[in-house]
Design a protein around this motif. Structure first.
Motif, mmCIF file in Angstrom:
data_model
loop_
_atom_site.group_PDB
_atom_site.id
_atom_site.type_symbol
_atom_site.label_atom_id
_atom_site.label_comp_id
_atom_site.label_asym_id
_atom_site.label_seq_id
_atom_site.Cartn_x
_atom_site.Cartn_y
_atom_site.Cartn_z
ATOM 1 N N ILE A 157 -2.224 -3.854 -1.715
ATOM 2 C CA ILE A 157 -1.610 -2.887 -0.639
ATOM 3 C C ILE A 157 -1.345 -3.936 0.686
ATOM 4 O O ILE A 157 -0.736 -3.135 1.596
ATOM 5 C CB ILE A 157 -2.309 -1.674 -0.387
ATOM 6 N N GLY A 158 -1.707 -5.051 0.786
ATOM 7 C CA GLY A 158 -1.452 -5.845 2.006
ATOM 8 C C GLY A 158 0.024 -5.824 2.273
ATOM 9 O O GLY A 158 0.624 -5.853 3.471
ATOM 10 N N GLU A 159 0.999 -5.924 1.181
ATOM 11 C CA GLU A 159 2.362 -5.945 1.302
ATOM 12 C C GLU A 159 3.041 -5.005 0.436
ATOM 13 O O GLU A 159 2.567 -4.698 -0.520
ATOM 14 C CB GLU A 159 3.057 -7.312 1.141
ATOM 15 N N PRO A 160 3.990 -4.447 0.794
ATOM 16 C CA PRO A 160 4.563 -3.424 -0.196
ATOM 17 C C PRO A 160 5.377 -3.931 -1.422
ATOM 18 O O PRO A 160 5.433 -5.259 -1.469
ATOM 19 C CB PRO A 160 6.120 -2.942 0.640
ATOM 20 N N GLY A 161 5.313 -3.194 -2.401
ATOM 21 C CA GLY A 161 5.793 -4.012 -3.706
ATOM 22 C C GLY A 161 4.892 -4.028 -4.944
ATOM 23 O O GLY A 161 5.222 -4.367 -5.941
ATOM 24 N N GLY A 162 3.297 -3.748 -4.734
ATOM 25 C CA GLY A 162 2.294 -3.816 -5.738
ATOM 26 C C GLY A 162 2.414 -3.031 -6.966
ATOM 27 O O GLY A 162 3.218 -1.961 -6.782
ATOM 28 N N GLU A 205 2.123 5.486 0.250
ATOM 29 C CA GLU A 205 2.293 5.380 1.501
ATOM 30 C C GLU A 205 2.395 3.986 1.752
ATOM 31 O O GLU A 205 2.642 3.433 2.669
ATOM 32 C CB GLU A 205 1.364 6.068 2.255
ATOM 33 N N HIS A 206 1.721 3.112 0.895
ATOM 34 C CA HIS A 206 1.775 1.700 1.009
ATOM 35 C C HIS A 206 2.756 0.855 0.585
ATOM 36 O O HIS A 206 2.706 -0.424 0.276
ATOM 37 C CB HIS A 206 0.374 1.099 0.548
ATOM 38 N N GLY A 207 3.737 1.494 -0.254
ATOM 39 C CA GLY A 207 4.671 1.104 -0.874
ATOM 40 C C GLY A 207 4.687 0.469 -2.169
ATOM 41 O O GLY A 207 5.068 -0.502 -2.751
#
Length: 308
Positions: A157-162, A205-207
């Motif tokens: 979840i550090g960056e969107p798209g996972g 909410e984390h993308g």
């Protein structure tokens, strides 16, 4: 002619396939390798010969990692018991140090194929079912997924798209209206579908995206061995007489699929920039094949759920 994956579609993508030793897990790891991903293959069965699975089987995580690399990806084998929270925590820390983050997490941990019993023992009521066996089915099928997500999702979840993939048996709708083998097995497979739904709620909410995926009738190593065939001659199992000394496969086995088929479904989702449209969904490998246009390794698009 068989569909050919785009060999660079996931180059630079880091995936963890938890439960990659055999079956769907190996097929998913291999399909991610086909499109260039770095795939961390975890499980209990290792060439070290220690801490193996509940099965007396020859497959190892090192074999899976080697297959990933031969297919064009980067396979990395790490022995982990996903029921042991500390081992999974150590895995997460190692992945953080060596890779920084992960883009795909696949929860395919199972290990209760023997405990679920043979067809002759199915439909045993809960009061007659061995309680220890039943509770272990739940631990292997549910606790392992929860433990793995707890420790590894922070890296997703550090960056969107996972993308988080929960692998189960049967779609949400199919399982909602049918009794599946035993109270314990039934609960396990329903619960994994629900895990995709609940984690999708938390990840949105984390993308990030969470889905549940079920293969159809899977030609796993154990299934092929049951009928005395290999992936190369599996159709013999449904021919008159089958293989001498082995049971003949039911007619429905003709619509079975290789583990790579569901794997290509996962790879297609991971490569889709619009994958969020599937968040919290319960999907089949055949449904994804129709959507994305991929085939099984023989060029077919089997769907063993079609008449269910």
């Amino acid at each position: 002619m068989a569909w050919a994956p785009e060999s660079e579609a996931l180059r630079g993508c880091v995936a963890v396939v938890a439960g990659a030793t055999r079956g769907a897990g190996r097929g998913i790891a291999a399909a991610l390798g086909e499109v260039g991903a770095t795939v961390i293959c975890t499980g209990r069965s290792s060439v070290t010969g220690t801490g193996g699975s509940d099965y007396d089987r020859p497959e190892t995580i090192e074999e899976t990692a080697g297959l990933v690399t031969r297919l064009g990806g980067n396979g990395i084998a790490i022995q982990v018991d996903h029921l042991d929270s500390e081992q999974v925590r150590v895995l997460a820390e190692r992945v953080r140090v060596e890779h920084g983050r992960i883009h795909v997490l696949v929860n395919d941990i199972w290990g209760a194929e023997v405990l679920k019993g043979t067809p002759a023992t199915w439909n045993t009521p809960i009061w007659e079912h061995d309680l220890d066996d039943g509770l272990r089915i739940l631990r292997l099928a549910i606790d392992t997924h929860l433990i793995t997500s707890h420790h590894l999702l922070p890296l997703l979840i550090g960056e969107p798209g996972g993308l988080l993939v929960e692998v189960t048996d049967g779609t949400r709708d199919y399982n909602a209206s049918r009794y599946r083998i035993s109270a314990f097995y039934d609960l396990a497979k329903v619960a994994v579908n629900r895990l995709a739904f609940s984690q999708g709620h938390e990840l949105k909410e984390h993308g990030a995206t969470a889905v549940a995926i079920t293969p159809g009738w899977l030609r796993s190593e154990m299934m092929l061995a049951n009928f005395g065939v290999t992936e190369g001659n599996w159709r013999t199992a449904v021919a008159p007489g089958g293989i001498e000394g082995y049971p003949s496969a039911p007619e429905g086995f003709a619509a079975s699929e290789s583990p790579r088929y569901v794997g290509r479904g996962v790879a297609a989702l991971a490569a889709d920039p619009e994958r969020a449209r599937w968040n919290q969904c319960s999907l089949t490998s055949a449904q994804l094949a129709r959507e994305y246009g991929f085939t099984d390794i023989d060029g077919s698009q089997p769907d063993s759920w079609a008449d269910q």
